[in-house]
Design a protein around this motif. Structure first.
Motif, mmCIF file in Angstrom:
data_model
loop_
_atom_site.group_PDB
_atom_site.id
_atom_site.type_symbol
_atom_site.label_atom_id
_atom_site.label_comp_id
_atom_site.label_asym_id
_atom_site.label_seq_id
_atom_site.Cartn_x
_atom_site.Cartn_y
_atom_site.Cartn_z
ATOM 1 N N THR A 59 -24.365 -19.489 -20.499
ATOM 2 C CA THR A 59 -23.074 -19.372 -19.825
ATOM 3 C C THR A 59 -23.273 -19.568 -18.330
ATOM 4 O O THR A 59 -24.152 -18.938 -17.734
ATOM 5 N N GLU A 96 -28.116 -21.421 -26.103
ATOM 6 C CA GLU A 96 -26.823 -21.015 -25.562
ATOM 7 C C GLU A 96 -26.974 -20.528 -24.130
ATOM 8 O O GLU A 96 -27.920 -19.824 -23.791
ATOM 9 N N ASN A 116 -19.293 -22.191 -21.449
ATOM 10 C CA ASN A 116 -20.311 -21.864 -22.446
ATOM 11 C C ASN A 116 -20.896 -23.165 -22.988
ATOM 12 O O ASN A 116 -20.153 -24.045 -23.442
#
Length: 302
Positions: free
Chosen positions: A226, A224, A257
């Motif tokens: 951002t 993940e 994201n």
């Protein structure tokens, strides 16, 4: 695969008086029986494909036959036109351009809603030439030799019986029977050196499309991340990752994201955004990206 084969058979018959089943069979790597079944499928769809038997026989359409536009709606034709035109961004091929002209001519100007300017839609000249040479080798069943540098930097001479060439995202690939590995393999054209289209011919082998599909399923773990960015580079972000996960922060900035692999290609995409974007999240991906940047600095005096 069958639909694209039927379309190519139809377009070929529209431009030529007669084509033998053997020629179509060689072109697509299938049996003559398969071509006969394709002809029956076209007949069932209302296209009067004629089968002429004998030494000088083949598939043909009646003289002066015009494609009944009821078989394909204007929208169908425009979708085909749009899909084919995407290829011209990477390769300037006369055969592709001729096909586009044929399909474009089937669409009445009064109902045309999609306009495509083909001028300037070309990739690197060297890659175009390589694609054309390999496409010719596939059509003529000629053996191909080249030096190949894999993702780990290993270099080896390869010899393949090419079967399929295709565009995946930004890169061209070729699939064929690797005589060294004695199995079907997929190769990236940009990793090939010293390409040689030999004069040696081979007989087509039976193969499944699955190895080609599986080749792209093996993706590294995703992390993940951002990324905040200036609206000036929003179009580039959309081209890279889509706009589904984009949120607006204020009048000037957006954020997205994502889940990205911890590999150099992902880092390069972020670097292509320059100083207009920043990796925000404190994650393993960010730490890997920072380590990549530090290693990159070793090559320059700052």
């Amino acid at each position: 695969m069958k639909i694209s084969r039927l379309i190519e058979i139809l377009l070929t018959l529209l431009s030529r008086e007669k084509v033998s089943a053997s020629e179509f069979a060689r072109r697509f790597g299938v049996s003559k029986k398969t071509i006969y079944r394709d002809a029956e499928s076209l007949q069932f769809a209302g296209i009067p494909v004629e089968l002429h038997l004998g030494r000088y026989g083949g598939l043909a359409l009646p003289l002066n036959y015009k494609l009944d536009k009821r078989l394909l709606t204007t929208q169908d034709l425009q979708h085909i036109l749009l899909a084919l035109s995407n290829l011209t961004q990477q390769i300037s091929d006369e055969e592709i351009l001729k096909t586009l002209d044929k399909i474009s001519g089937m669409v009445n100007d009064d109902f045309r809603q999609i306009f495509i300017d083909l001028k300037g839609m070309r990739g690197a000249d060297e890659m175009q030439q390589k694609v054309r040479e390999l496409a010719s080798a596939i059509r003529d069943y000629r053996l191909v030799k080249f030096d190949y540098i894999d993702a780990k930097g290993n270099e080896m001479r390869r010899e393949i019986e090419p079967t399929t060439i295709f565009l995946k995202v930004e890169s061209w690939y070729i699939r064929g029977f690797d005589r060294l590995r004695q199995d079907f393999r997929t190769f990236k054209l940009s990793r090939m050196l010293n390409l040689c289209i030999t004069g040696l011919h081979f007989s087509p082998r039976e193969s499944s499309i699955e190895p080609l599909v599986e080749h792209f399923r093996a993706v590294n773990d995703l992390y993940e991340v951002t990324i905040s960015f200036d609206k000036i580079v929003r179009e580039r972000i959309v081209e890279l990752w889509g706009e589904g996960n984009i949120v607006r922060l204020d009048e000037k900035y957006f954020a997205i994201n994502l889940k990205l692999p911890l590999e150099e290609r992902a880092f390069q995409h972020i670097l292509s955004l320059g100083s207009r974007a920043k990796v925000e999240s404190d994650t393993e991906f960010q730490r890997g990206f920072e380590a990549y940047l530090k290693n990159l600095q070793k090559f320059y005096r700052l």
